[in-house]
Design a protein around this motif. Structure first.
Motif, mmCIF file in Angstrom:
data_model
loop_
_atom_site.group_PDB
_atom_site.id
_atom_site.type_symbol
_atom_site.label_atom_id
_atom_site.label_comp_id
_atom_site.label_asym_id
_atom_site.label_seq_id
_atom_site.Cartn_x
_atom_site.Cartn_y
_atom_site.Cartn_z
ATOM 1 N N UNK A 31 0.844 -1.192 0.000
ATOM 2 C CA UNK A 31 0.000 0.000 0.000
ATOM 3 C C UNK A 31 0.881 1.244 0.000
ATOM 4 N N UNK A 32 0.621 2.147 -0.913
ATOM 5 C CA UNK A 32 1.218 3.484 -0.907
ATOM 6 C C UNK A 32 0.094 4.490 -0.727
ATOM 7 N N UNK A 33 0.158 5.269 0.338
ATOM 8 C CA UNK A 33 -0.928 6.192 0.632
ATOM 9 C C UNK A 33 -0.374 7.593 0.862
ATOM 10 N N UNK A 34 -1.092 8.589 0.401
ATOM 11 C CA UNK A 34 -0.721 9.991 0.564
ATOM 12 C C UNK A 34 -1.831 10.672 1.361
ATOM 13 N N UNK A 35 -1.465 11.234 2.525
ATOM 14 C CA UNK A 35 -2.472 11.783 3.452
ATOM 15 C C UNK A 35 -2.345 13.299 3.541
ATOM 16 N N UNK A 36 -3.493 13.978 3.429
ATOM 17 C CA UNK A 36 -3.574 15.431 3.552
ATOM 18 C C UNK A 36 -4.102 15.771 4.945
ATOM 19 N N UNK A 37 -3.264 16.343 5.796
ATOM 20 C CA UNK A 37 -3.659 16.590 7.189
ATOM 21 C C UNK A 37 -4.638 17.755 7.318
ATOM 22 N N UNK A 38 -4.830 18.536 6.251
ATOM 23 C CA UNK A 38 -5.776 19.652 6.316
ATOM 24 C C UNK A 38 -7.198 19.207 5.982
ATOM 25 N N UNK A 39 -7.341 18.391 4.951
ATOM 26 C CA UNK A 39 -8.672 17.935 4.539
ATOM 27 C C UNK A 39 -9.032 16.577 5.139
#
Length: 616
Positions: A31-39
């Motif tokens: 799994x490769x995941x990209x997380x946006x801490x603002x949204x």
């Protein structure tokens, strides 16, 4: 999970004739995941290698999409709106005169607050396939079945949104934890000898296939992550996981955390920009990681917790078997307590005893259900009850509690439930209990008493020996209750089917009474009466006025062997016979009192009639 009264409906029973699954599916995740801490939104790519070890050709595969439960109109939402005693973390109580009604918190979520998980471009061995999404499940349909013994590779993209914290997974909870990521990724449902376990998620339990995880998480450079697996790039992240020494920051201001976990059935993580990270080491070399908020109110408790957590986990290693992984993480997640693979998310505030208790309980889950991966949905009492049993042993050891029976709270709770008219059999599916309290008492406390009753019958040493063998033989498998029972039967040369039948498949109660009379020669006769439907062998203590005492052991015929009791063994007692008489050589005039089960280990619903006092 932590002892807390939660939700649910009604169901049917299940017998334990089935042996442990002779085969298990295997699933490896990349799994490769990209997380946006603002949204609080995330996107990812996932490769899943699925090995069909079953003898069946599979025309379909089910995938859990758990976050979709946190949407207005979901099955979880509807259940909350119709539950007579909903989880107070998930529903708001509103007083209306002398009554109270509840409103689901999920029903009020706005589009930017809901949970979301969606699949896109799903392929099997490179070929695009049909996907049917049904709430918290997706069903994959194939033009060609996955043959027995065949290995296939799935690939898909996914996007998700972390919900406002309502239960377990969520954001910005009441303790200020930014991100708690449990059941966050598309997860293959379990398939075993009973078929697919494609249950909708309505806030209960989990069941997953064993496999390996290779997970890369891109997140804002100021955040620290704790969770499942071994961090593969600590020097890139910074010494001791501290982002103060971060390197390799991407142009978008994110760091990529790379974790691997072998032979696990789930992957969980949490992240916050104000986590403190401490470490401690067990006797076997396993490192405990502690992640908690930089909050002056909790620092003393979390520092004090660390040596106690080491003692508790060392105790479990000795009691059941050695924890095999190189790390375990205790993470302030801000929502009760819940067990996950190689970690737990727990509440971090409150009094120290509460923090220690929930930590000891969740750490016990590293064995039940972490390494002994029973189907929690069908056997919630195996993981919750067995964990509660070893938790109480660990805390008694830690606090030097020398009580013969350290499990008394469980007896009180079970007796109250059994006389309430609201009890359902332990074989009830976790999602089918009518009330939360009934589920909680059944799974935590009656499940715990499953083991204490076996301790009463076989002795503590034999029970612990059996649990060790159970762990050795069934770790990294999916055992059923019958697997432990068969070990104990063979080990002790007894039969226990009668016990399993009554304790788990019915709501029959244990209730025995004792009186004493004088025969024609003035000698005492002890009369024991079975008033409840569930049978149990009986230990009888006769105390004399001169301060001496005698023990009698009444075996149960259905056990086909003697319990580990003190005293002279009497003829066995057939279940259908409601009364049993012991003729003694004691003069009735010398008799002081008679007690059934003097150590208080039998889960008798009416202890008041377990004693006879000679007032003459």
């Amino acid at each position: 999970m932590m002892k807390y009264f939660s939700l649910l409906l009604l169901s049917c029973g299940f017998t334990f004739a089935q042996a442990t699954h002779p085969w298990q599916q295997h699933v490896d995740y990349k799994i490769n995941v990209d997380f946006d801490v603002k949204s609080f939104q995330y996107t990812g790519e996932q490769t899943v290698v699925y090995k069909n070890n079953s003898p069946d050709d599979l025309n379909t595969v089910f995938i859990h999409l758990y976050p979709n439960a946190f949407q207005p109109g979901s099955e979880m939402d509807i259940r909350l709106q119709n539950n007579p005693d909903p989880d107070r973390r998930m529903a708001t109580g509103i007083k209306e005169g002398d009554k109270e009604r509840f409103e689901s918190r999920i029903a009020k979520l706005q589009p930017n607050e809901i949970g979301l998980l969606e699949l896109a471009d799903v392929r099997c061995n490179g070929q695009k396939i049909t996907v049917l999404q049904k709430g918290t499940l997706a069903q994959l349909l194939f033009s060609k079945p996955i043959k027995a013994g065949e290995k296939v590779t799935f690939k898909w993209n996914f996007k998700g949104q972390l919900p406002v914290q309502i239960r377990r997974s969520g954001r910005n909870n009441k303790e200020g934890i930014a991100i708690s990521m449990s059941q966050w990724y598309p997860k293959i449902a379990a398939y075993d000898t009973e078929g697919w376990h494609a249950n909708a998620y309505i806030a209960r339990e989990f069941y997953g296939e064993w496999g390996n995880f290779d997970v890369k998480i891109a997140i804002d450079k100021n955040y620290t992550i704790g969770g499942t697996g071994i961090l593969q790039n600590p020097t890139e992240i910074g010494h001791g996981y501290s982002t103060k020494f971060k390197q390799n920051v991407r142009p978008d201001g994110k760091l990529v955390w790379h974790f691997k976990a072998e032979k696990v059935h789930d992957f969980t993580w949490a992240a916050d920009d104000k986590y403190i990270h401490d470490q401690a080491q067990l006797d076997n070399g396993t490192v405990l990681h502690f992640f908690y908020k930089d909050n002056p109110k909790i620092l003393e408790n979390w520092k004090g917790l660390q040596p106690d957590a080491v003692r508790v986990m060392n105790f479990y290693n000795q009691l059941i078997g050695t924890y095999p992984y190189k790390q375990y993480s205790i993470i302030q997640g801000g929502d009760g307590g819940m067990e996950y693979q190689m970690c737990t998310l727990i509440l971090g505030e409150g009094k120290y005893d509460g923090l220690l208790g929930v930590t000891a309980h969740e750490m016990g889950h590293a064995w039940f259900q972490g390494l002994l991966a029973s189907n929690e949905s069908k056997y919630a009492w195996m993981d919750e009850g067995f964990t509660s049993y070893i938790e109480d042993l660990a805390l008694a050891e830690l606090k030097k509690n020398t009580a013969v029976n350290p499990f008394t709270a469980a007896y009180t709770a079970v007796a109250k439930l059994q006389t309430s008219g609201k009890e359902q059999a332990l074989t009830t599916h976790a999602d089918r209990f009518e009330e939360n309290r009934s589920y909680s008492v059944a799974s935590y406390f009656k499940g715990q008493l499953f083991l204490t009753q076996l301790q009463y019958l076989l002795g503590k040493d034999q029970l612990i020996k059996g649990l060790k063998t159970f762990f050795d033989e069934f770790k990294f498998k999916h055992p059923t209750p019958n697997d432990l029972v068969r070990i104990l039967e063979k080990q002790n040369n007894v039969q226990l089917d009668w016990f399993v039948t009554d304790w788990t498949q019915t709501t029959n109660k244990i209730d025995y009474a004792v009186t004493a009379t004088s025969d024609e020669n003035g000698r005492a006769e002890i009369l024991v009466t079975r008033k409840g439907l569930m049978p149990m062998p009986q230990q009888v203590l006769v105390e004399l006025k001169n301060g001496t005492s005698e023990y009698y052991c009444i075996p149960l015929r259905e056990m086909h062997g003697n319990p580990k009791f003190k005293g002279s063994v009497q003829a066995d007692w057939p279940w259908a016979q409601p009364q049993y008489r012991i003729k003694t050589n004691v003069l009735f005039a010398d008799l002081k009192r008679v007690l059934l089960d003097p150590d208080g280990f039998v889960a008798d619903t009416d202890r008041a009639n377990d004693i006879f006092v000679n007032e003459k």
